[in-house]
Design a protein around this motif. Structure first.
Motif, PDB file in Angstrom:
ATOM      1  N   ALA A   1     -32.364  33.766 -51.681  1.00 49.43           N
ATOM      2  CA  ALA A   1     -33.129  34.994 -51.441  1.00 49.43           C
ATOM      3  C   ALA A   1     -32.206  36.174 -51.146  1.00 49.43           C
ATOM      4  O   ALA A   1     -32.489  37.311 -51.530  1.00 49.43           O
ATOM      5  N   CYS A   2     -31.097  35.898 -50.475  1.00 45.97           N
ATOM      6  CA  CYS A   2     -30.179  36.981 -50.093  1.00 45.97           C
ATOM      7  C   CYS A   2     -29.147  37.288 -51.178  1.00 45.97           C
ATOM      8  O   CYS A   2     -28.802  38.447 -51.389  1.00 45.97           O
ATOM      9  N   TRP A   3     -28.644  36.247 -51.819  1.00 46.19           N
ATOM     10  CA  TRP A   3     -27.515  36.458 -52.739  1.00 46.19           C
ATOM     11  C   TRP A   3     -27.692  35.823 -54.114  1.00 46.19           C
ATOM     12  O   TRP A   3     -26.733  35.728 -54.867  1.00 46.19           O
TER      13      TRP A   3
ATOM     14  N   GLU B   1     -28.920  41.545 -42.831  1.00 43.66           N
ATOM     15  CA  GLU B   1     -28.220  42.821 -42.718  1.00 43.66           C
ATOM     16  C   GLU B   1     -27.093  42.939 -43.746  1.00 43.66           C
ATOM     17  O   GLU B   1     -26.867  43.991 -44.330  1.00 43.66           O
ATOM     18  N   ALA B   2     -26.395  41.826 -43.979  1.00 39.52           N
ATOM     19  CA  ALA B   2     -25.272  41.851 -44.931  1.00 39.52           C
ATOM     20  C   ALA B   2     -25.748  42.033 -46.372  1.00 39.52           C
ATOM     21  O   ALA B   2     -25.059  42.640 -47.187  1.00 39.52           O
ATOM     22  N   SER B   3     -26.936  41.500 -46.673  1.00 41.44           N
ATOM     23  CA  SER B   3     -27.415  41.518 -48.062  1.00 41.44           C
ATOM     24  C   SER B   3     -28.434  42.622 -48.338  1.00 41.44           C
ATOM     25  O   SER B   3     -28.725  42.929 -49.499  1.00 41.44           O
TER      26      SER B   3
ATOM     27  N   ARG C   1     -21.470  39.549 -34.120  1.00 40.04           N
ATOM     28  CA  ARG C   1     -22.389  39.888 -35.217  1.00 40.04           C
ATOM     29  C   ARG C   1     -21.721  40.762 -36.291  1.00 40.04           C
ATOM     30  O   ARG C   1     -21.819  40.486 -37.482  1.00 40.04           O
ATOM     31  N   GLU C   2     -21.052  41.838 -35.849  1.00 36.59           N
ATOM     32  CA  GLU C   2     -20.450  42.759 -36.821  1.00 36.59           C
ATOM     33  C   GLU C   2     -19.372  42.075 -37.656  1.00 36.59           C
ATOM     34  O   GLU C   2     -19.231  42.326 -38.846  1.00 36.59           O
ATOM     35  N   LYS C   3     -18.603  41.209 -37.008  1.00 41.42           N
ATOM     36  CA  LYS C   3     -17.552  40.482 -37.720  1.00 41.42           C
ATOM     37  C   LYS C   3     -18.165  39.548 -38.771  1.00 41.42           C
ATOM     38  O   LYS C   3     -17.657  39.425 -39.892  1.00 41.42           O
ATOM     39  N   LEU C   4     -19.264  38.901 -38.411  1.00 46.61           N
ATOM     40  CA  LEU C   4     -19.960  38.007 -39.351  1.00 46.61           C
ATOM     41  C   LEU C   4     -20.538  38.779 -40.530  1.00 46.61           C
ATOM     42  O   LEU C   4     -20.431  38.351 -41.681  1.00 46.61           O
ATOM     43  N   ILE C   5     -21.173  39.916 -40.233  1.00 51.72           N
ATOM     44  CA  ILE C   5     -21.759  40.737 -41.305  1.00 51.72           C
ATOM     45  C   ILE C   5     -20.668  41.161 -42.287  1.00 51.72           C
ATOM     46  O   ILE C   5     -20.831  41.047 -43.502  1.00 51.72           O
ATOM     47  N   ALA C   6     -19.541  41.618 -41.745  1.00 52.72           N
ATOM     48  CA  ALA C   6     -18.419  42.033 -42.608  1.00 52.72           C
ATOM     49  C   ALA C   6     -17.912  40.865 -43.450  1.00 52.72           C
ATOM     50  O   ALA C   6     -17.613  41.017 -44.636  1.00 52.72           O
TER      51      ALA C   6
ATOM     52  N   ARG D   1     -17.569  38.320 -48.691  1.00 49.24           N
ATOM     53  CA  ARG D   1     -17.595  37.075 -49.455  1.00 49.24           C
ATOM     54  C   ARG D   1     -18.589  37.114 -50.611  1.00 49.24           C
ATOM     55  O   ARG D   1     -18.296  36.624 -51.704  1.00 49.24           O
ATOM     56  N   PHE D   2     -19.748  37.686 -50.381  1.00 48.78           N
ATOM     57  CA  PHE D   2     -20.816  37.624 -51.407  1.00 48.78           C
ATOM     58  C   PHE D   2     -21.159  38.979 -52.008  1.00 48.78           C
ATOM     59  O   PHE D   2     -21.939  39.042 -52.944  1.00 48.78           O
ATOM     60  N   GLY D   3     -20.623  40.044 -51.443  1.00 48.36           N
ATOM     61  CA  GLY D   3     -21.043  41.369 -51.919  1.00 48.36           C
ATOM     62  C   GLY D   3     -22.417  41.698 -51.387  1.00 48.36           C
ATOM     63  O   GLY D   3     -22.992  40.966 -50.590  1.00 48.36           O
ATOM     64  N   VAL D   4     -22.959  42.819 -51.827  1.00 45.85           N
ATOM     65  CA  VAL D   4     -24.287  43.230 -51.349  1.00 45.85           C
ATOM     66  C   VAL D   4     -25.337  42.408 -52.081  1.00 45.85           C
ATOM     67  O   VAL D   4     -25.155  42.018 -53.224  1.00 45.85           O
ATOM     68  N   GLY D   5     -26.448  42.129 -51.397  1.00 41.93           N
ATOM     69  CA  GLY D   5     -27.473  41.245 -51.958  1.00 41.93           C
ATOM     70  C   GLY D   5     -28.252  41.820 -53.117  1.00 41.93           C
ATOM     71  O   GLY D   5     -28.125  42.987 -53.463  1.00 41.93           O
TER      72      GLY D   5
END
Length: 221
Positions: free
Chosen positions: A112-114, A168-170, A203-208, A213-217
């Motif tokens: 769903a995200c990537w 948030e990352a995707s 959290r911010e480190k994980l999001i980055a 790793r996957f780019g934007v979703g």
């Protein structure tokens, strides 16, 4: 003789964080060893030659692999603050849903995200359906384990913390309060428990990390 407890893990892995959460809840002292997943240490390969993966718990020289297996081992070895019920049905139920999260939910959430854009709507639908099962399973309980954090809550750390990071990352919205009020309340309660909060990566480190790793979703393309 002092017990030696080692945990081989990776800072951003929900699976190795599960092991630390269980040990913290039980007040067990341990030594944490950070692994570079792209360059695994000889110790990790020695202790987990089959899967060559983290996490691995090494208790007095004896290795235990696979996070859900490790959680049960921890509960059976250190009896205080149990994370599994004594009731056979409740134990079986917790195992069933923990496996459901690992085998069904995680891959659906990732898709769903990537996943591929053309399959995005279908992937969102599938992930929502699976989350609905967990929403229903919570019923009116504070935690999946009842009034205290149990094995299933720890297994669901992927939903309780990492899912928000993935969203948030995707740029994908999946677990909204409108759709999943019980899961959202549970997630807030879960991450507020000190033994859990202490074992959550920044959290911010994980999001980055996931953006890198996957780019934007798919939803933001």
């Amino acid at each position: 003789m002092a017990e030696e407890v080692l945990v081989f893990g990776a800072w951003g892995s929900p699976f190795s964080r599960r092991v630390e959460m269980a040990l913290k809840l039980k007040g067990i002292e341990y030594k944490y060893i950070e692994e570079d997943i792209t360059n695994k240490s000889p110790s990790l390969l020695k202790y987990n030659p089959v899967h060559k993966k983290i996490p691995v718990l090494v208790h007095n020289g004896k290795p235990v692999a696979e996070s859900l297996v490790i959680l049960e081992y921890i509960d059976e070895t250190w009896k205080d603050s149990p994370i599994l019920s004594k009731d056979p049905y409740e134990r079986a139920n917790a195992r069933f849903w923990a496996k459901f999260i690992d085998e069904k939910c995680l891959s659906a959430i990732f898709k769903a995200c990537w996943g591929e854009e053309k399959e995005h709507e279908k992937a969102l639908e599938e992930a929502s359906e699976l989350l609905q099962f967990l929403e229903n399973e919570l019923k009116e309980k504070r935690y999946f384990g009842g009034e205290t954090v149990g094995l299933l809550d720890i297994a669901a750390n992927i939903i309780g913390y990492w899912l928000g990071v993935f969203e948030e990352a995707s740029g994908v919205e999946l677990m909204t309060r409108e759709k999943f009020p019980k899961l959202c309340n549970w997630a807030n309660e879960f991450v507020s428990v000190s033994a859990i909060k202490e074992n959550l990566p920044p959290r911010e480190k994980l999001i980055a990390y996931f953006r890198n790793r996957f780019g934007v979703g798919t939803a933001s393309k």
